[in-house]
Structures are given as C-alpha cells and as structure tokens.
Motif scaffolding. Structure first.
Motif, short mmCIF file in Angstrom:
data_model
loop_
_atom_site.label_atom_id
_atom_site.label_comp_id
_atom_site.label_asym_id
_atom_site.label_seq_id
_atom_site.Cartn_x
_atom_site.Cartn_y
_atom_site.Cartn_z
N CYS A 12 0.94 -1.04 -0.02
CA CYS A 12 -0.14 0.05 -0.40
C CYS A 12 0.40 0.97 0.00
O CYS A 12 0.52 2.52 -1.25
CB CYS A 12 -0.44 0.14 1.18
SG CYS A 12 -2.17 -0.69 1.32
N LEU A 13 2.71 1.28 0.81
CA LEU A 13 3.18 2.29 0.33
C LEU A 13 3.24 2.30 -0.55
O LEU A 13 3.79 3.97 -1.54
CB LEU A 13 3.80 1.95 1.30
CG LEU A 13 5.38 3.08 1.90
CD1 LEU A 13 4.65 4.47 2.42
CD2 LEU A 13 6.51 2.76 2.79
N VAL A 18 3.67 6.28 -5.63
CA VAL A 18 3.95 5.50 -6.96
C VAL A 18 2.30 6.57 -7.42
O VAL A 18 2.63 6.87 -8.22
CB VAL A 18 2.90 4.40 -8.15
CG1 VAL A 18 3.08 4.19 -9.32
CG2 VAL A 18 4.66 3.61 -7.92
N ALA A 19 1.76 7.14 -7.02
CA ALA A 19 0.28 7.88 -7.35
C ALA A 19 0.86 9.30 -7.05
O ALA A 19 0.62 10.14 -7.91
CB ALA A 19 -0.77 7.20 -6.28
N LEU A 20 1.46 9.27 -6.11
CA LEU A 20 1.50 10.40 -5.54
C LEU A 20 3.00 11.15 -7.11
O LEU A 20 2.68 12.15 -7.75
CB LEU A 20 2.29 10.87 -4.00
CG LEU A 20 3.08 11.71 -4.15
CD1 LEU A 20 2.30 12.80 -3.22
CD2 LEU A 20 4.39 11.57 -2.46
N GLY A 49 6.61 5.28 -13.06
CA GLY A 49 6.02 4.12 -13.88
C GLY A 49 6.87 2.93 -13.50
O GLY A 49 6.72 1.92 -13.21
N LEU A 50 8.33 3.55 -12.97
CA LEU A 50 9.11 2.31 -13.06
C LEU A 50 8.71 1.70 -11.17
O LEU A 50 8.78 0.48 -10.83
CB LEU A 50 10.65 3.46 -12.16
CG LEU A 50 11.49 2.48 -11.33
CD1 LEU A 50 12.13 0.98 -12.64
CD2 LEU A 50 12.95 2.90 -11.09
N GLY A 51 7.93 2.40 -10.30
CA GLY A 51 7.07 2.09 -8.91
C GLY A 51 6.09 1.29 -9.44
O GLY A 51 6.46 0.19 -8.89
N ALA A 56 4.18 -4.45 -10.13
CA ALA A 56 4.12 -5.73 -10.85
C ALA A 56 4.32 -6.28 -11.16
O ALA A 56 4.19 -7.75 -11.74
CB ALA A 56 3.43 -5.27 -12.49
N TYR A 57 6.02 -6.59 -10.70
CA TYR A 57 6.51 -7.50 -11.64
C TYR A 57 6.65 -8.25 -11.14
O TYR A 57 6.41 -9.46 -11.32
CB TYR A 57 7.78 -7.43 -10.67
CG TYR A 57 9.72 -8.40 -10.72
CD1 TYR A 57 9.26 -8.73 -12.29
CD2 TYR A 57 9.91 -9.38 -10.74
CE1 TYR A 57 10.63 -9.63 -12.65
CE2 TYR A 57 10.77 -10.13 -10.69
CZ TYR A 57 11.47 -10.38 -11.33
OH TYR A 57 12.12 -11.70 -12.21
#
Length: 124
Positions: A12-13, A18-20, A49-51, A56-57
């Motif tokens: 969640c963090l 990523v959203a921020l 994008g990297l986040g 997703a990895y």
C-alpha cells in the motif's frame, strides 16, 4: 527501533508513492512554462512508471513464469546480413566523405566571412 510492517502495508505504501509521483509529475507538467520544469515532471512520471513495474513484477513473474522465458530470451542471437560488395560500399563511403568535406568547406567560408577585417565582412 525496528517496527514490523506487514507485506500488505508495504504494498500500500508503494502504491501510494506511485500515485503521488504520478500526480506530482502531471501537475508539474501542467503548470510548467519552461521546458526544464516539464522535464522535471517527466522524471516524476518516469519514477512512477518504474514504481508500477516494481509493484507488478511479482505478479508478472508468477503469471507468465518469467524464470522459464528469460533464459530463452537471453539465448537469442542476432545474425548480421552480409554487407554490399566492395564496389557499392566504396562509392557510398566516398559519397559520405565528399558530403562532409563540402559542408566543412561551407562552414569554413562562412567563418571567414564573419571574421572582422576580412574581405567578406566588408562586402556585406
């Protein structure tokens, strides 16, 4: 001072970061006047994008069995095609050299005209 963090809280963090980063990058690009500021916004969006990729990895690895696919991709080889015969290659190389020489001489002539006290500067 170790504080135990559950895996769910950690994810969640990561998602919040990523959203921020996406929001901040979008705002920076939206209100920027200069290209440098817009580039900075692009860096924020790239970090987001990297986040997303990091988030997703594990899912992608489990879903597509990347441990099986990646060694196969690593064994791919590129086989270059044979080049043109020497006659064609020589003419294209000489053509490139001639083009570079002519553009260099054009630049040299222009610089000579711009020099103070030269004949080209007096004609203008």
């Amino acid at each position: 001072m170790d504080i135990p963090v559950s895996s769910r809280d950690f994810r969640c963090l990561q998602l919040a970061c990523v959203a921020l980063s996406l929001v901040a990058g979008s705002i920076i690009i939206g209100v920027s006047v200069s290209k440098a500021a817009a580039a900075m916004g692009g860096i924020f969006i790239g970090a987001a994008g990297l986040g997303i990729l990091i988030l997703a990895y594990p899912f992608l690895k489990a879903r597509f069995n990347l441990d099986h696919i990646l060694p196969t991709i690593g064994n791919l080889r590129i086989h270059p095609r044979p080049g043109p015969d020497h006659g064609e290659g020589r003419t294209s190389t000489n053509g490139n050299k001639e083009g570079a020489r002519s553009s260099l001489s054009t630049v040299s002539r222009t610089l000579e005209k711009l020099k103070p006290g030269s004949r080209g500067a007096e004609d203008s």
